[in-house]
Write a protein that holds these residues in place. Structure first.
Motif, PDB file in Angstrom:
ATOM      1  N   THR A 109      66.150  11.161  55.140  1.00  0.00           N
ATOM      2  CA  THR A 109      64.960  11.081  56.029  1.00  0.00           C
ATOM      3  C   THR A 109      64.524   9.684  56.007  1.00  0.00           C
ATOM      4  O   THR A 109      63.983   9.111  56.939  1.00  0.00           O
ATOM      5  N   ARG A 110      64.780   8.813  55.015  1.00  0.00           N
ATOM      6  CA  ARG A 110      64.220   7.650  54.964  1.00  0.00           C
ATOM      7  C   ARG A 110      65.240   6.811  55.791  1.00  0.00           C
ATOM      8  O   ARG A 110      64.849   5.642  56.337  1.00  0.00           O
ATOM      9  N   ARG A 161      64.688   6.254  38.370  1.00  0.00           N
ATOM     10  CA  ARG A 161      65.359   7.027  39.597  1.00  0.00           C
ATOM     11  C   ARG A 161      66.841   7.053  39.482  1.00  0.00           C
ATOM     12  O   ARG A 161      67.465   7.971  39.711  1.00  0.00           O
ATOM     13  N   ARG A 220      57.675  10.654  47.592  1.00  0.00           N
ATOM     14  CA  ARG A 220      58.944  10.399  48.431  1.00  0.00           C
ATOM     15  C   ARG A 220      59.314   8.612  48.454  1.00  0.00           C
ATOM     16  O   ARG A 220      60.466   8.413  48.420  1.00  0.00           O
ATOM     17  N   ASP A 232      67.831  15.161  50.717  1.00  0.00           N
ATOM     18  CA  ASP A 232      66.772  15.125  51.691  1.00  0.00           C
ATOM     19  C   ASP A 232      65.862  13.851  51.792  1.00  0.00           C
ATOM     20  O   ASP A 232      65.629  13.321  52.620  1.00  0.00           O
ATOM     21  N   VAL A 233      65.633  13.483  50.419  1.00  0.00           N
ATOM     22  CA  VAL A 233      64.429  11.966  50.688  1.00  0.00           C
ATOM     23  C   VAL A 233      65.306  10.929  51.116  1.00  0.00           C
ATOM     24  O   VAL A 233      64.754  10.126  51.945  1.00  0.00           O
ATOM     25  N   LEU A 234      66.632  10.777  50.713  1.00  0.00           N
ATOM     26  CA  LEU A 234      67.171   9.888  50.918  1.00  0.00           C
ATOM     27  C   LEU A 234      67.481   9.923  52.341  1.00  0.00           C
ATOM     28  O   LEU A 234      67.639   8.668  52.952  1.00  0.00           O
ATOM     29  N   PRO A 274      59.304  16.088  44.306  1.00  0.00           N
ATOM     30  CA  PRO A 274      59.023  16.036  45.816  1.00  0.00           C
ATOM     31  C   PRO A 274      58.594  17.617  46.217  1.00  0.00           C
ATOM     32  O   PRO A 274      59.060  18.561  45.710  1.00  0.00           O
ATOM     33  N   ILE A 289      60.971   7.718  45.356  1.00  0.00           N
ATOM     34  CA  ILE A 289      62.340   8.116  44.954  1.00  0.00           C
ATOM     35  C   ILE A 289      63.251   7.302  46.048  1.00  0.00           C
ATOM     36  O   ILE A 289      64.247   6.985  45.673  1.00  0.00           O
ATOM     37  N   ALA A 290      62.872   7.064  47.304  1.00  0.00           N
ATOM     38  CA  ALA A 290      63.565   6.354  48.204  1.00  0.00           C
ATOM     39  C   ALA A 290      63.481   4.927  48.050  1.00  0.00           C
ATOM     40  O   ALA A 290      64.530   4.341  47.921  1.00  0.00           O
TER      41      ALA A 290
END
Lengths: 251, 309
Positions: free
Chosen positions: B307-308, A244, A229, B303-305, A208, A232-233
Motif C-alpha cells: 500500500t505504500r 524491521r 505502518r 500489505d503494508v509494503l 499492524p 514498517i514501511a
C-alpha cells in the motif's frame, strides 16, 4: 484530560548509578494502543516497571488521573496500581507457584476490591476461555502448566482486575503463533471496549492493526516515534531499520 | 556455604535451584563427573561421519498415561526443527533425551550419536554420562540456569576446565556468540535476557557437545537478537560439527535455520520432512494452523509494503 490518563513527561529512570531510561514522554488514554519496541537491554521492561512505581530511582513527571506521582507517598500510587495492570514477561516468577489458577485470578479481584470469583464462577471460566485456556485448568497450579499456558494465566490475572490500562511485557513471545494471534485478537477487542494498551514487544509483525503508535527505544532513549505502518514501511533510525529487517519471513 | 570455591559445590547449588524452578540443566558439571567410563567422549570428538545422530522410538508415559509415543528424529542436512503448538511435548521430548524426564515417568527409546555410541534413554546413568560432551541443552529461559553468585567468566572457565577444552577461552566463546567481552565481569543478574541467552549458548559451546538441544532459545529475545542468535547457532554448530535440534513454534524462524522439520502434536509426530515442503503444502491440521499463523504475520507486512509503494 480524562480521569484515567497515564501521562509521562521527561521520565528518567536510574538503576543505581546507571540511567536506563532518559527523558521519555508518553501519554496513554483509555482506548489508546502504543507499542514499545527495541533491542534487548534498551530499557523496555524497566519502563513498564517504572510506570507502576516499582523503580525507586525515577525523576521527571508521571501523572495518573492528573495526580503527580513522582516523589509522592505510596498511598498516592494506589489508584494507579488498581487501574493499571502490568502483565509480566516471566510468568513463572510472577505467579505464586502453589496457588491454583482460580485462586491466583481471584486474588487479583480481592486486591482490587472487586467482587470475588470462586473456582466455578462462570465469569472466571469465561475469562479463561477468552485467553484461550481450558477452564479445567482452573484447579491446576502454575508449576504444572506449560510456559505458554502460564503466560495466558498471567494475562487472565491482569484482566481479572478490570484495568483501565494494561501494560503487557512481551506477552506473546513464549506462545506459539496461533495462540499469539488469539491473544492479539483479544487485546484488539478489549481496546475496542476502551482498554488502554501499552505493549512491549520485539515482534513487529504483530503490530499492524493492533497499535497506532510505536516508540522505538534504544539504550534508554526514544529514537523514533511513528505510526506503525510508517515504521514498517519506512523505518528512519538505524535501530528501527534493524528491527524491521530482523523480522523472520516465510520463504 | 561458599559457592565460589569449586564446581562441585556450585553444581549442587544449581541443581537445587533448578529442581525448585522446574528447570533443567544446561551444563551441570557434576553430571559429567558421574559418567561411566564406557560412555565418556574422548578428546575432541573425533567422530566418524558416516553415522547420523538419531533418536529412535522415543516414548514417555506417566501413571500409564502416554505423554510421548514413537518419536523418531534423524539429523540429516544440518539442524532439525522440532515444531508444534504449546503442550505438544516438544520440551518434554528434549528432557527425555537428556534423562531429565519428570519423576516416576517411564521413558523408552534409544539415542544414537555420530561416533556410533548408543544409549537407551531409560538408562539414566548412561544418559547422564552423555550430558555435557554428548548432549547439551540450551534452555528457553537461560536466566535461572546461570549460577547467580558467580561472574560469567568463572562459569565459562569452569566448564572449559571440566570438559578439558583448551581450544576455546571465555573471551573467544563470548565473541563467537556475538556479545562484548566486558560481560565476562558481570553477574547473571546484570545481563539482559538476550545477553543471558547468549552466555548460555557460550556455556553450551564450551562443552563441545555432539548434539545441542535448543529449546526455543530465542523466543524471549527481540527480533534483532533472535536473528543474531539463530545465525550464531547456525555458524557455530556448523563450525564445530555439532548437530542441532531446534525447538520452536515460529515457522519463519525455523526456516531461517533448518532444512528439515518434525511436527509434534499431543506427543506424536504428525508430519515430518523438508521444511519448505511442509510450508508449501502442510498436510496435517496442526501444521496447517502453524503455517496459517505465520502467513498472517507475513501478509500484514506484504500489505503494508504494497500500500505504500
Amino acid at each position: 484530560m480524562s480521569r484515567e490518563t497515564l501521562s509521562v513527561r521527561g521520565l528518567t529512570v536510574a538503576l543505581g548509578t546507571r540511567t536506563v531510561i532518559r527523558d521519555l514522554d508518553l501519554e496513554l488514554r483509555r482506548g489508546d494502543a502504543i507499542a514499545v519496541v527495541g533491542p534487548s537491554g534498551a530499557g523496555k521492561s524497566a519502563l513498564l516497571r517504572a510506570l507502576v512505581g516499582l523503580e525507586p530511582g525515577i525523576s521527571g513527571s508521571l501523572r495518573f488521573g492528573g495526580r503527580e506521582l513522582v516523589g509522592a507517598p505510596t498511598e498516592a500510587w494506589r489508584p494507579l496500581r488498581r487501574r493499571v495492570q502490568l502483565c509480566w514477561q516471566d510468568p513463572l516468577a510472577a505467579l505464586h507457584p502453589q496457588l491454583p489458577v482460580a485462586a491466583l485470578i481471584d486474588e487479583a479481584r480481592l486486591l482490587t476490591g472487586l467482587p470475588r470469583w470462586h473456582a466455578e464462577a462462570p465469569e472466571l471460566h469465561a475469562l479463561l476461555r477468552r485467553v484461550a485456556l481450558d477452564p479445567a485448568l482452573a484447579r491446576r497450579s502454575p508449576g504444572s502448566l506449560s510456559g505458554g499456558q502460564r503466560q495466558r494465566v498471567a494475562l487472565a490475572r491482569a484482566l481479572a482486575a478490570e484495568p483501565a490500562i494494561l501494560l503487557a511485557d512481551e506477552i506473546t513471545s513464549a506462545l506459539d503463533r496461533p495462540v499469539a494471534w488469539a491473544l492479539i485478537d483479544l487485546l484488539r477487542e478489549l481496546r475496542g471496549d476502551g482498554l488502554g494498551l501499552l505493549m512491549v514487544t520485539h515482534d513487529l509483525s504483530l503490530l499492524p492493526g493492533t497499535v497506532d503508535q510505536v516508540l522505538v527505544l534504544a539504550a534508554g532513549e526514544v529514537v523514533e516515534r511513528s505510526p506503525v505502518r510508517e515504521l514498517i514501511a519506512a523505518p528512519q533510525h538505524p535501530v528501527s531499520r534493524a528491527l524491521r529487517a530482523a523480522v523472520p519471513r516465510l520463504p | 556455604m561458599a559457592f565460589a570455591q569449586g564446581w562441585h559445590e556450585c553444581s549442587i547449588f544449581v541443581t537445587s535451584v533448578w529442581a525448585r524452578r522446574d528447570q533443567t540443566f544446561v551444563t551441570a558439571p557434576s553430571q559429567t563427573r558421574v559418567a561411566q567410563p564406557e560412555c565418556r567422549f574422548t578428546g575432541a570428538l573425533c567422530c566418524t561421519y558416516h553415522r547420523r545422530v538419531q533418536v529412535l522410538g522415543l516414548g514417555c508415559a506417566l501413571n500409564s498415561r502416554s505423554l510421548l509415543a514413537d518419536i523418531d528424529l534423524e539429523l540429516v542436512d544440518g539442524p532439525l526443527a522440532l515444531l508444534g503448538p504449546s503442550g505438544a511435548g516438544k520440551s518434554l521430548a528434549l528432557r527425555c533425551m537428556l534423562g531429565l524426564a519428570p519423576p516416576r515417568s517411564t521413558v523408552r527409546g534409544e539415542l544414537v550419536l555420530k561416533d556410533g555410541r548408543r544409549a537407551r534413554l531409560d538408562d539414566l546413568r548412561t544418559v547422564a554420562g552423555l550430558r555435557g560432551r554428548g548432549l547439551c541443552l540450551l534452555p528457553q529461559d537461560a536466566g535461572p540456569s546461570l549460577d547467580p553468585v558467580r561472574r560469567v567468566e568463572a562459569q565459562l572457565r569452569e566448564l572449559l576446565r571440566v570438559h578439558d577444552n583448551r581450544d576455546d577461552s571465555p573471551a573467544s566463546l563470548l565473541v563467537q556468540v556475538g556479545v562484548v567481552e566486558e560481560l565476562l565481569r558481570r553477574y547473571p543478574h546484570q545481563l539482559s535476557g538476550g545477553q543471558a541467552q547468549r552466555v548460555a549458548l557460550a556455556l553450551a559451546l564450551a562443552c563441545r557437545p555432539a548434539l545441542l538441544l535448543a529449546d526455543e532459545p530465542s523466543s524471549a529475545l527481540d527480533t534483532i537478537a533472535q536473528a543474531q542468535l539463530v545465525d550464531t547457532l547456525r555458524v557455530s554448530c556448523a563450525a564445530r560439527s555439532t548437530e542441532l535440534v531446534f525447538v520452536t513454534h515460529d515457522l519463519a524462524l525455523a526456516a531461517r535455520l533448518c532444512v528439515r522439520a518434525v511436527v509434534l502434536d499431543v506427543g506424536r509426530v504428525v508430519e515430518a520432512g523438508p521444511l519448505a515442503g511442509l510450508i508449501a503444502a502442510p498436510a496435517h491440521p496442526v501444521t496447517q494452523a502453524l503455517v496459517a499463523a505465520a502467513r498472517r504475520a507475513d501478509a500484514l507486512f506484504v500489505d503494508v509494503l504494497e500500500t505504500r509503494s
